[in-house]
Design a protein around this motif. Structure first.
Motif, PDB file in Angstrom:
ATOM      1  N   PHE A 321       0.837  -1.201   0.000  1.00 24.71           N
ATOM      2  CA  PHE A 321       0.000   0.000   0.000  1.00 24.71           C
ATOM      3  C   PHE A 321       0.875   1.255   0.000  1.00 24.71           C
ATOM      4  O   PHE A 321       0.641   2.195  -0.763  1.00 24.71           O
ATOM      5  N   MET A 322       1.902   1.239   0.822  1.00 22.76           N
ATOM      6  CA  MET A 322       2.810   2.393   0.878  1.00 22.76           C
ATOM      7  C   MET A 322       3.392   2.706  -0.505  1.00 22.76           C
ATOM      8  O   MET A 322       3.491   3.864  -0.906  1.00 22.76           O
ATOM      9  N   LEU A 323       3.783   1.652  -1.230  1.00 26.35           N
ATOM     10  CA  LEU A 323       4.436   1.852  -2.522  1.00 26.35           C
ATOM     11  C   LEU A 323       3.449   2.198  -3.638  1.00 26.35           C
ATOM     12  O   LEU A 323       3.815   2.816  -4.633  1.00 26.35           O
ATOM     13  N   ALA A 324       2.200   1.783  -3.467  1.00 25.06           N
ATOM     14  CA  ALA A 324       1.220   2.037  -4.522  1.00 25.06           C
ATOM     15  C   ALA A 324       0.530   3.387  -4.353  1.00 25.06           C
ATOM     16  O   ALA A 324       0.042   3.969  -5.316  1.00 25.06           O
ATOM     17  N   TRP A 325       0.500   3.864  -3.123  1.00 29.91           N
ATOM     18  CA  TRP A 325      -0.190   5.132  -2.850  1.00 29.91           C
ATOM     19  C   TRP A 325       0.676   6.287  -3.325  1.00 29.91           C
ATOM     20  O   TRP A 325       1.908   6.162  -3.391  1.00 29.91           O
ATOM     21  N   ASN A 326       0.029   7.404  -3.626  1.00 25.58           N
ATOM     22  CA  ASN A 326       0.780   8.534  -4.174  1.00 25.58           C
ATOM     23  C   ASN A 326       1.095   9.530  -3.062  1.00 25.58           C
ATOM     24  O   ASN A 326       0.458  10.571  -2.945  1.00 25.58           O
ATOM     25  N   TYR A 327       2.084   9.183  -2.238  1.00 25.96           N
ATOM     26  CA  TYR A 327       2.378  10.051  -1.098  1.00 25.96           C
ATOM     27  C   TYR A 327       3.818   9.854  -0.630  1.00 25.96           C
ATOM     28  O   TYR A 327       4.252   8.722  -0.398  1.00 25.96           O
ATOM     29  N   GLY A 328       4.544  10.970  -0.486  1.00 27.96           N
ATOM     30  CA  GLY A 328       5.854  10.963   0.168  1.00 27.96           C
ATOM     31  C   GLY A 328       6.924  10.125  -0.506  1.00 27.96           C
ATOM     32  O   GLY A 328       6.731   9.560  -1.576  1.00 27.96           O
ATOM     33  N   ILE A 329       8.074  10.081   0.156  1.00 27.19           N
ATOM     34  CA  ILE A 329       9.177   9.240  -0.320  1.00 27.19           C
ATOM     35  C   ILE A 329       9.288   8.028   0.603  1.00 27.19           C
ATOM     36  O   ILE A 329       9.495   8.175   1.802  1.00 27.19           O
ATOM     37  N   PRO A 330       9.105   6.829   0.055  1.00 29.20           N
ATOM     38  CA  PRO A 330       9.076   5.626   0.890  1.00 29.20           C
ATOM     39  C   PRO A 330      10.460   5.019   1.149  1.00 29.20           C
ATOM     40  O   PRO A 330      11.327   5.029   0.275  1.00 29.20           O
ATOM     41  N   ARG A 331      10.590   4.487   2.352  1.00 25.91           N
ATOM     42  CA  ARG A 331      11.810   3.762   2.707  1.00 25.91           C
ATOM     43  C   ARG A 331      11.427   2.374   3.205  1.00 25.91           C
ATOM     44  O   ARG A 331      10.505   2.225   4.015  1.00 25.91           O
ATOM     45  N   ILE A 332      12.178   1.383   2.725  1.00 28.30           N
ATOM     46  CA  ILE A 332      11.936   0.006   3.143  1.00 28.30           C
ATOM     47  C   ILE A 332      13.074  -0.448   4.030  1.00 28.30           C
ATOM     48  O   ILE A 332      14.241  -0.375   3.638  1.00 28.30           O
ATOM     49  N   LEU A 333      12.727  -0.908   5.212  1.00 26.97           N
ATOM     50  CA  LEU A 333      13.763  -1.426   6.106  1.00 26.97           C
ATOM     51  C   LEU A 333      14.188  -2.812   5.640  1.00 26.97           C
ATOM     52  O   LEU A 333      13.348  -3.671   5.372  1.00 26.97           O
ATOM     53  N   SER A 334      15.492  -3.022   5.549  1.00 26.34           N
ATOM     54  CA  SER A 334      16.012  -4.360   5.288  1.00 26.34           C
ATOM     55  C   SER A 334      16.777  -4.759   6.540  1.00 26.34           C
ATOM     56  O   SER A 334      17.824  -4.195   6.842  1.00 26.34           O
ATOM     57  N   SER A 335      16.254  -5.731   7.254  1.00 27.31           N
ATOM     58  CA  SER A 335      16.763  -5.985   8.602  1.00 27.31           C
ATOM     59  C   SER A 335      17.469  -7.330   8.708  1.00 27.31           C
ATOM     60  O   SER A 335      17.616  -8.046   7.726  1.00 27.31           O
ATOM     61  N   TYR A 336      17.886  -7.641   9.904  1.00 29.55           N
ATOM     62  CA  TYR A 336      18.526  -8.932  10.163  1.00 29.55           C
ATOM     63  C   TYR A 336      17.631  -9.745  11.087  1.00 29.55           C
ATOM     64  O   TYR A 336      16.672  -9.241  11.664  1.00 29.55           O
ATOM     65  N   ARG A 337      17.947 -10.993  11.212  1.00 28.96           N
ATOM     66  CA  ARG A 337      17.172 -11.892  12.054  1.00 28.96           C
ATOM     67  C   ARG A 337      17.667 -11.834  13.493  1.00 28.96           C
ATOM     68  O   ARG A 337      18.870 -11.722  13.721  1.00 28.96           O
ATOM     69  N   TRP A 338      16.791 -11.877  14.421  1.00 29.43           N
ATOM     70  CA  TRP A 338      17.193 -12.053  15.815  1.00 29.43           C
ATOM     71  C   TRP A 338      16.136 -12.911  16.489  1.00 29.43           C
ATOM     72  O   TRP A 338      15.046 -13.100  15.955  1.00 29.43           O
ATOM     73  N   LYS A 339      16.486 -13.461  17.635  1.00 31.14           N
ATOM     74  CA  LYS A 339      15.559 -14.352  18.309  1.00 31.14           C
ATOM     75  C   LYS A 339      14.635 -13.533  19.193  1.00 31.14           C
ATOM     76  O   LYS A 339      15.042 -13.055  20.250  1.00 31.14           O
ATOM     77  N   GLN A 340      13.407 -13.364  18.725  1.00 30.88           N
ATOM     78  CA  GLN A 340      12.441 -12.597  19.497  1.00 30.88           C
ATOM     79  C   GLN A 340      12.047 -13.377  20.742  1.00 30.88           C
ATOM     80  O   GLN A 340      11.809 -14.577  20.662  1.00 30.88           O
ATOM     81  N   ILE A 341      12.014 -12.713  21.886  1.00 33.17           N
ATOM     82  CA  ILE A 341      11.463 -13.359  23.075  1.00 33.17           C
ATOM     83  C   ILE A 341      10.371 -12.420  23.587  1.00 33.17           C
ATOM     84  O   ILE A 341      10.657 -11.369  24.161  1.00 33.17           O
TER      85      ILE A 341
END
Ligand code: LAG
Ligand code: CA
Length: 509
Positions: A321-341
């Protein structure tokens, strides 16, 4: 300061969080460039405190402006910037100007000693006279207590972090030197950390003295692109408007509202006029995201409001939705894996830093011949097909308006971007499940999106770029047939993994 200096019709930035510069250089050449990304944000590049367990947030505790971290040194950084620019990808650096470390002492990542208690940072050098203290911060312990109070918010300490006095010419000069060095290396701009905690006039002074961007890569007289972290959800307190002349504002209401909708707490149909009519700042002043290095681990530490990589279907849909909508400059986080607790709605492992080997070196991204990667370490959201295909979508639809809006009065929507792209979402299931606590007594067919809709597109057969792709003259996933008048049958079943369908001119057979 609000032009990102993208090349051609590139429109999207990705943050390769904690990546090493050599890896980023490779990624610019083999992926970000070819797949149409406009830019890459890199985690803070300057020397920072080394903390126990090496949490990710140590990068937000500067020790000096020497460019040396676990991501690499100055030479490596410089080389990466050249490679990315040549691949058509701009580089933006996350800069922490508000403060230095918290109350500890030790060594920084470039080997410089520091003592936060005494506010000594010989690597710059900064001493106690360069920090805000009792003369400028009115609270007893020098901490920010009332976050809406402009003086406290700017002159007191954020989480105990030693607060730099940017009204002091010497402090400004050191920061300008650092930023200009990055500019001369060829960066296109900066993410400005904790802008709310710095006086707009001090930032104005600093930015006005920055060099123009390097003419080897940019047209002459180009100014750096600057986007500000200003956490504002409406109401009183420090208003983002104070910073609008200083660059773009990271619009926090964007992720908040979109996440709320995609989690089923608000109907999709309301998005019809999403943007300034919802109180958000102007599109031309806005920088947007769904996930970020901070939100990843919860909103103010609380999970359930954010959407991160552990809910990939939801993350993809909201990002779409963020990328298809006509608003602002979008940033996509590319993250790493961690063990969620997860305990009591909080992630006890929220501090966990990037993947490292036994010696504490950050592990490299390894790309296999079949384009898979060592995903036990790196999430690479920017390489998820549904995401990079919409990065392309955004380039193709450019500034075309949102037209042909359709909704079912609830949680199915569709719209086109002029006559260049079309997208539809079906979140009906989420909604109904929420409404009846799972004791469903409804016709499953009602959950499907099955409708003849106006796509705005020229006649032809189009491939869905979500369930598949166009491969020469066939579609590897779903397809639609658009008639002479732009109409087509759209189908998104209630049990499909991806709850959206998208296509554009280049996906036409
Ligand atoms: C930001 N934007 O305004 C960053 O997006 C955010 O990630 C930074 O906080 C913050 N401002 C300061 O640059 C992060 C962590 C904090 C961490 C801080 C400094 O979210 O939790 O604070 O970086 O490393 C940590 C401890 C605190 C402690 C402080 C000082 O978590 O408990 O008081 O260090 O020692
Ligand atoms: Ca401050």
């Amino acid at each position: 300061y609000s032009d990102p200096h993208f090349i051609g019709n590139r429109r999207v930035i990705t943050h390769l969080m904690e990546w090493k510069y050599d890896d980023i250089g490779n990624e610019c050449e083999r992926f970000l460039g070819p797949y149409g990304y406009g830019g890459v944000q890199v985690s803070p590049v300057n020397e920072h405190a080394i903390m126990d367990g090496r949490p990710w947030y140590e990068r937000y505790q500067p020790v000096s402006y020497v460019i040396q971290t676990r991501s690499g040194n100055e030479q490596q950084f410089r080389h990466m910037v050249q490679r990315c620019n040549r691949a058509g990808v701009r580089v933006y650096v996350d800069v922490v100007l508000n403060h230095m470390t918290g109350g500890q002492q030790g060594l920084g990542t470039a080997g410089n000693y520091f003592n936060g208690h005494e506010q000594q940072y010989p690597g710059v050098p900064f001493g106690p006279e360069h920090f805000n203290g009792p003369e400028s911060c009115p609270t007893e312990n020098l901490e920010i207590i009332d976050w809406d109070n402009p003086v406290q918010s700017r002159n007191c300490r954020l989480f105990g972090l030693r607060d730099l006095k940017q009204s002091c010419e010497y402090v400004r000069r050191k920061q300008i030197e650092f930023l200009n060095k990055l500019i001369d290396f060829g960066v296109a701009g900066f993410r400005c950390d904790a802008s709310t905690h710095m006086w707009p006039e001090d930032l104005q002074n600093i930015f006005s003295r920055l060099n123009n961007l390097n003419e080897e890569f940019f047209p002459s007289n180009s100014r750096p692109f600057i986007y500000h972290e200003i956490i504002y959800y409406g109401g009183g307190g420090i208003n983002p408007n104070e910073y609008i002349s200083l660059g773009r504002i990271i619009e926090f209401r964007f992720w908040k509202e979109i996440t709320n909708v995609f989690r089923g707490h608000n109907q999709l149909k309301w998005l019809r006029n999403f943007g300034t009519e919802w109180g958000l700042i102007d599109s031309s002043d806005a920088f947007i995201m769904i996930d970020s290095h901070d939100l990843r681990v919860g909103h103010n530490g609380e999970l359930g409001f954010n959407i991160n990589c552990f809910e990939p279907q939801l993350l993809k849909a909201a990002t779409a939705f963020m990328l298809a909508w006509n608003y602002g400059i979008p940033r996509i986080l590319s993250s790493y894996r961690w063990k969620q607790i997860v305990k009591d709605g909080k992630d006890l492992n929220e501090w966990v830093g990037p993947p490292t080997d036994l010696f504490g070196n950050i592990i490299s991204i390894k790309i296999n011949p079949d384009e898979s990667w060592n995903n036990q370490y790196w999430m690479c959201e920017h390489r998820w097909k549904q995401i990079y295909n919409l990065v392309r979508f955004k380039s193709i639809v450019d500034d075309e308006p949102i037209i042909n809006w359709w909704d079912n009065g609830d949680n199915q929507i569709a719209f086109s971007r002029g006559n260049r792209g079309f997208i539809a979402f079906n979140l009906q299931k989420t909604r109904l499940n929420n409404d009846d606590n799972g004791n469903a007594d409804y016709d499953k067919n009602q959950l499907d999106l099955r409708k003849r809709l106006q796509t705005g597109l020229p006649a032809g057969t189009y491939c869905d770029i979500i369930s598949g792709d166009r491969d020469g003259n066939k579609c590897t996933g779903k397809s639609i047939i658009v008639d002479q008048n732009g109409w087509a049958n759209i189908y998104i079943g209630h049990n499909e993994l991806d709850v959206f369908f998208a296509t554009h001119l280049e996906a036409k057979l």
